[in-house]
Design an enzyme around this catalytic site. Sequence first.
Site, short mmCIF file in Angstrom:
data_model
loop_
_atom_site.label_atom_id
_atom_site.label_comp_id
_atom_site.label_asym_id
_atom_site.label_seq_id
_atom_site.Cartn_x
_atom_site.Cartn_y
_atom_site.Cartn_z
CG HIS A 77 -1.96 1.04 1.18
ND1 HIS A 77 -1.69 2.35 1.47
CD2 HIS A 77 -3.26 0.99 0.83
CE1 HIS A 77 -2.79 3.07 1.32
NE2 HIS A 77 -3.76 2.27 0.93
CD GLU A 101 -5.41 1.92 -2.94
OE1 GLU A 101 -6.56 2.05 -2.52
OE2 GLU A 101 -4.43 1.94 -2.20
N GLY A 110 -7.96 9.28 -0.20
CA GLY A 110 -8.36 10.08 0.97
C GLY A 110 -9.06 11.39 0.63
CB SER A 143 -11.56 9.35 -3.55
OG SER A 143 -10.60 10.09 -2.81
N GLY A 145 -11.05 2.79 1.49
CA GLY A 145 -10.39 3.25 2.71
C GLY A 145 -11.38 3.88 3.67
P1 PGA Z 1 -9.63 6.10 0.49
O1 PGA Z 1 -8.38 5.13 0.75
O2 PGA Z 1 -10.79 5.24 0.04
O3 PGA Z 1 -9.87 6.76 1.80
O4 PGA Z 1 -9.20 7.04 -0.59
C1 PGA Z 1 -8.06 4.10 -0.13
C2 PGA Z 1 -6.80 3.41 0.29
O5 PGA Z 1 -5.87 4.07 0.76
O6 PGA Z 1 -6.69 2.17 0.18
#
Ligand code: PGA
Length: 253
Positions: free
Chosen positions: A94, A164, A170, A212, A233
């Site tokens: 990650h 990602e 985020g 997101s 996330g």
């Molecule tokens: P997010 O995080 O959905 O809050 O953007 C995804 C992740 O970091 O795996």
Amino acid sequence: MAAPYIVLNFKMAPERRREVLFLCKEIAKLSRASRKVRMVACPPFPYLSFAEGKIGAATLGAQTLACGGQTAQTGEVSALMLKEFGVRFVIVGHSERRALGEDDVMIAAKVRRALERNLRPIICVGERERTSEGDYLVHIADQVQSAIQGLPPEFFSRVLFAYEPIWAIGKSAADALAPEEIHQTLLFIRKIIADLFSREIASTIPVLYGGSVKAENARELLTKGHADGLLVGSASIDKEELGQLLKELKTNR
Ligand code: PGA
């Protein structure tokens, strides 16, 4: 289309045991009502044993694992320990782990270790920024190649990738990568795998999208983005948002 993977990355939350219990109960309920998706819940290490048996039809996943099997690794958790607690999936590489110092060599070692112990690695790849010159593609290609090159072909039925883009993590639904561009990038990742191994292997590996993912965009990311699943996330620890997200997938598919 196969049932999509919905991987819930709790990250370092919730902190309180009571909140984890509420979340597990909610996930159990949602997982029973959402048979058309394959839910994987990835709580922090201390809550793995707590979550085992409490998440209904969802499968247990971890957020990372130790590189190798040697026991002198203070603070690390081995693949075998994870298996003891019913873990089946493990997120590897990650971007938040890479930011803490995990490099491609470590990530490749973790992928191999997970597979040797019969865990399913969800290998995260993605660029820090998307420039018009396209050098982000070289970066993604390097990450994909270094994570899996040299793996015995029999391992591939258990490998998953999650694309990602770091800049999209985020934020709000509007900040996620556009579905058409997700589709292009996932095709690109498959092409890298096909060039390394074979088209057949490339076509069987699930490639997820993360960054997101919310109730508002989840369905589009799957249908127009052609992702085989979503890595979720912040929405994964918000029970209203998660409930709505799964409802969207159910009612519109
Ligand atoms: P997010 O995080 O959905 O809050 O953007 C995804 C992740 O970091 O795996």
